[in-house]
Design a protein around this motif. Structure first.
Motif, PDB file in Angstrom:
ATOM      1  N   PHE A 189       0.832  -1.205   0.000  1.00 32.03           N
ATOM      2  CA  PHE A 189       0.000   0.000   0.000  1.00 32.03           C
ATOM      3  C   PHE A 189       0.863   1.250   0.000  1.00 32.03           C
ATOM      4  O   PHE A 189       1.931   1.280   0.617  1.00 32.03           O
ATOM      5  N   SER A 190       0.377   2.283  -0.670  1.00 26.58           N
ATOM      6  CA  SER A 190       1.002   3.600  -0.553  1.00 26.58           C
ATOM      7  C   SER A 190       0.133   4.419   0.405  1.00 26.58           C
ATOM      8  O   SER A 190      -0.995   4.033   0.726  1.00 26.58           O
ATOM      9  N   ILE A 191       0.666   5.564   0.827  1.00 32.09           N
ATOM     10  CA  ILE A 191      -0.086   6.411   1.736  1.00 32.09           C
ATOM     11  C   ILE A 191      -1.421   6.832   1.095  1.00 32.09           C
ATOM     12  O   ILE A 191      -2.459   6.847   1.755  1.00 32.09           O
ATOM     13  N   ASP A 192      -1.405   7.083  -0.218  1.00 39.10           N
ATOM     14  CA  ASP A 192      -2.657   7.507  -0.869  1.00 39.10           C
ATOM     15  C   ASP A 192      -3.681   6.379  -0.854  1.00 39.10           C
ATOM     16  O   ASP A 192      -4.883   6.613  -0.737  1.00 39.10           O
TER      17      ASP A 192
ATOM     18  N   VAL B  75      -4.153   4.170   1.507  1.00 39.99           N
ATOM     19  CA  VAL B  75      -4.746   3.847   2.811  1.00 39.99           C
ATOM     20  C   VAL B  75      -5.373   5.055   3.505  1.00 39.99           C
ATOM     21  O   VAL B  75      -6.140   4.907   4.455  1.00 39.99           O
ATOM     22  N   GLU B  76      -5.051   6.264   3.032  1.00 41.05           N
ATOM     23  CA  GLU B  76      -5.656   7.444   3.646  1.00 41.05           C
ATOM     24  C   GLU B  76      -7.166   7.415   3.434  1.00 41.05           C
ATOM     25  O   GLU B  76      -7.640   7.153   2.330  1.00 41.05           O
TER      26      GLU B  76
END
Lengths: 80, 251, 251, 251, 251, 80, 80, 80
Positions: G57-60, G62-63
């Motif tokens: 996952f990237s931060i985008d 999971v945000e």
């Protein structure tokens, strides 16, 4: 200058610093006798004395001065 | 850092503005800066002119920082020199003179607030925008160890003014974080400078004697740290206060 | 404590001077003080007069603290009431209005310094000597959680003024330690008061939402601690700052 | 607070667990608590049993906190009493004994870490979950003024252990903020207790003489603040450290 | 400084002992030290041996610091190299692993106390006396920004151990002030090192994204300051903690 | 009031807040397009909009507004 | 892998992380439904999912995931 | 007990506290003569003396003791 003259000049310094012209000092006078005679005033007194008698104190001179008498002894020593 | 950034930053010396060069710390600092310097003097116009002639990459400006018009005039004087300012060191203050609060003088206090705090705010207001455009700036201020923990007795006006400067420093560090600009401060304990003239020698002796290192701080002790805070590669440190006290005060 | 001391202290209520009673914290505090109170108002003369009539042991004095003459006049008004003041709570400040340093206004800043700091210094200068003679006094000031750690962006004028007050508070706590007088402060985070009127509701909502307790502080949260600081038997605590922040800021 | 909340909270006394009741501060504190108390003793089993008989709403439990098994056994003892614990006051520590780091003893240090820090962690691990379910808890710990600013010489083991406890306190205050649980601490300077027995009287005299108030702290000075931290309506204060030093140390 | 002193100090390099050279900060630091280095490794014996062969003025010693015997053995290994140690940099710690206090493990915690704090105490106990004889020493420790203000949730074991180290650092700075030895620390926020392996990448990304500078700290950011703290002429700074956080945490 | 009128009034607010009468905004305009459009300006813009259109925003309204278009959608919704 | 299988595997992750074998999750399940589902658990869940499905996952990504449904959408997207 | 006996016992205390059986003290011996004789050792010496001679010191007794001689004077005074 004799001891009486010194005492007299020192008394004027006290009267000036404590804004009180009724202050009378003797050899026995110490910090407990004069309200507000705390570290700050002690320093101001010594600085005023340095000016008044054009003498210079070292830390050893002024450490442990306990009353006016000892202060005057110190002044006498410096002047002689 | 990418090559581009390095290139872009490679010529980032610009001019260093030293506000309050009268103090021995300021004087000593200027000696250590080989690049262009604008030195501000507020004690003596003569000293200002004298210094100007010493060095060809040093401009000097006299300015009375004790009032808003004086500060404004000083800033105009600096602007007139028309150079990009990339670093500012802020040192001005009056010598700390012991006094009881019962002798508090509002005008003397407000004068001190002008010299130390309003001057810093107005100077930064004037020169930060250009630093932002350049994405680079280093600001260093001189506070006092009295801002750490228990202050000494009888210096309430001085301590309060230094706290005001500390609050300004921290606020601006946050406001400019991420714009390439760092704003930090040093907090020295009693230092051997011309500012000690207001204290009797036996007081200074006694402070030195009581200090674990047997001496008070020297301008060299302070300048070494100030220099570090002005370095280009010290970029991840901002809002900090560095105690220089020989272990007698720290956070 | 010896019986003598207890006896000697048994009648130590005197009058509590609340400077800045306009704020909801001040108003709430006064409700909790059953003994004599002198309440200072600076926002509205009317409010001052209105309150005076509410309670027979409450005097109210209007005073503009934004200038030295105004502060002087206010102090004369309090002196005219001719009562021994044994406790002072200092609350005055302008509402914190966000602003960039590029919009710094020296006169607005100096005005804030007067309201918060010069007023405190002059009032204490006037009333501490009588407390010293009485060997008893309790002073409490209201700072802000922004004085702890990293301040918020865009409040440099407000934060700097509060820091100046913090420095004054600590200096005087030391100057009066051992004279029966304690000087302490609270540092609340955003609190539900009329002072929030300068912030949009959605900002306040968002602060409350982001807070672990899901709410901002209430005047009650603050008043409880202020009351403790005024207690006669809390005598070994001075120079302290008590964060009231629900865990969002502390030392 | 809504009526519902007040009702809901109306029966929130529960039992107060005082860990380290051997200290004069603990003993004095228990006197001031009229509700149910579980008192922990670690210096003497006899004292523990003696106290138990004094009061019908006081249970006492002996426990050696200097090892993990000892702590586990103590917790089982408390659990066996089978009462809901809503407040915990944590006081245990060894008397501070001056020593150079060159005389550092790792086992003595780890023992101190167990007594002060591991005990706190394991006790809170055991009793916080029930407080969370009840959405109410008050925890108070006793640190030392040596945790503020410059510590004294020759107490590195003691100071380090207290710092470890301070770090635990702050971390847990944050972890439990918003769950109705506050975790705070007091930081007293030298206090007149049985723990001073390790210091020569002339040392204590000299500390008192050097103190601006001419005396060291008393258990009463500490207990007054501890009591405040345990109050139900002091709910917006967590993670804080309250210096009780008569102005000789503060943040 | 008198000529004599300068002469006397002129050959003050000696050996720098880097404890915890496994971390990228330690590795990067060693690169910047051209003088003799003793590097301690605790993660891999292989790495230790490998490094040894890289450089002729570098010795490497493997040592398990998680137990007192392990620390003792490591110290013997360093003593066996038989060189005068004038500087020590202390970096060892386990990667911070988030955990609720309800999952507190006393043995894991005590292990961490050994790695970070007992190791520091025993190593300094062993090598400070020689520094005292030489009237020169520079000690730098690596703390964390979590030691400043409000710590993050769920790291109570790690934070408590770092606090213990902070308390030790300050105590020893005071104990050795005036003996030519300075003891300071850096407090970095999240830094790009192998220690981040325990955190998911999206967490690191999110920290970087939320940071005003859009990045976390790099080993270079830390090493620059550590180097300054080891300098011979930085002699009036001791007991200080330097935040390296890009403005996200400071005192 | 139609969308064009709203956009026009919002544009005046932008020009006022950024002291720049040349600002032209479209639905796509966002914080990256205008220098100095940071948290402080965002709040000032929203407060000015509240006044201009005598509407009131809640935190849920204003959280996560990404560009001028979304802001105008919000205003329209509030006005209808 | 179909949505049901993914849901089933994710449910096992939840049961493991919350030490509760009775947990039943649906697309609508969110942090308010499960006590102790806080930031720490959310991270642990996402890390476990990365392992379980060997995705990253990237931060985008999971945000702003609001419930199990959105999480499963994300997994499906990553797997496809 | 005569002065010599006191000096002898005090010398043993010094040897014990400084782990050095070769220490020889005289009336003139002071803190500058013995390495490591700092505040901590001074306190330990005084405490050991209190035990050794079963006497008790007040702060006024021990303030400003400058050398071994003065310490022995003090012990003599306490014993008489």
């Amino acid at each position: 200058m004799n001891r009486a003259e010194i005492l007299d000049r020192v008394q004027n310094i006290f009267r000036d610093i404590f804004d009180d012209n009724d202050i009378l000092i003797t050899d026995e006078t110490n910090a407990t006798d004069i309200e507000d005679w705390e570290s700050l005033e002690q320093i101001n007194i010594l600085v005023a004395i340095q000016k008044e008698f054009s003498i210079k104190f070292s830390i050893d001179d002024v450490e442990g001065l306990e009353n006016v008498g000892q202060t005057i002894d110190l002044i006498e020593a410096k002047l002689s | 850092m990418s090559i581009e950034e390095i290139m872009e930053k490679s010529d980032r010396n610009g001019v260093t503005l030293v506000v309050g060069a009268d103090s021995d710390i300021g004087a000593k600092l200027i000696e250590t800066i080989s690049t262009d310097v604008i030195a501000h003097y507020y004690l003596s116009k003569e000293k200002a002119e004298a210094t100007a002639s010493n060095r060809d990459n040093l401009w000097s400006v006299y300015g009375d920082l004790s009032s808003v018009p004086g500060i404004t005039e000083f800033i105009q004087g600096v602007v007139a020199i028309d150079r990009h300012i990339s670093r500012i060191v802020h040192l001005p203050s009056s010598p700390a003179k012991p006094n009881r609060i019962t002798k508090f003088d509002p005008n003397r206090y407000l004068r001190e607030i002008n010299i130390q705090v309003v001057s810093a705010a107005m100077i930064l207001q004037a020169f930060l925008p250009a630093m932002v455009k350049d994405n680079f700036g280093r600001i260093a201020m001189v506070l006092t160890s009295y801002c750490i923990g228990v202050p000494p007795k009888y210096l309430s006006e001085y301590v309060s003014a230094k706290y005001a400067l500390m609050g300004l420093m921290k606020s601006l560090a946050v406001e400019y974080a991420g714009k390439g600009i760092t704003i930090n401060a040093v907090a020295p304990s009693m230092t051997e400078t011309n500012f000690l003239s207001t204290l009797p020698e036996f007081e200074i002796e006694s402070t030195a004697k009581a200090h674990p290192m047997g001496r008070i701080a020297t301008p060299e002790d302070i300048v070494g740290i100030l220099g570090m805070l002005l370095k280009q590669d010290i970029e991840y440190m901002t809002g900090t206060i560095i105690p220089i006290t020989g272990g007698t005060a720290f956070f």
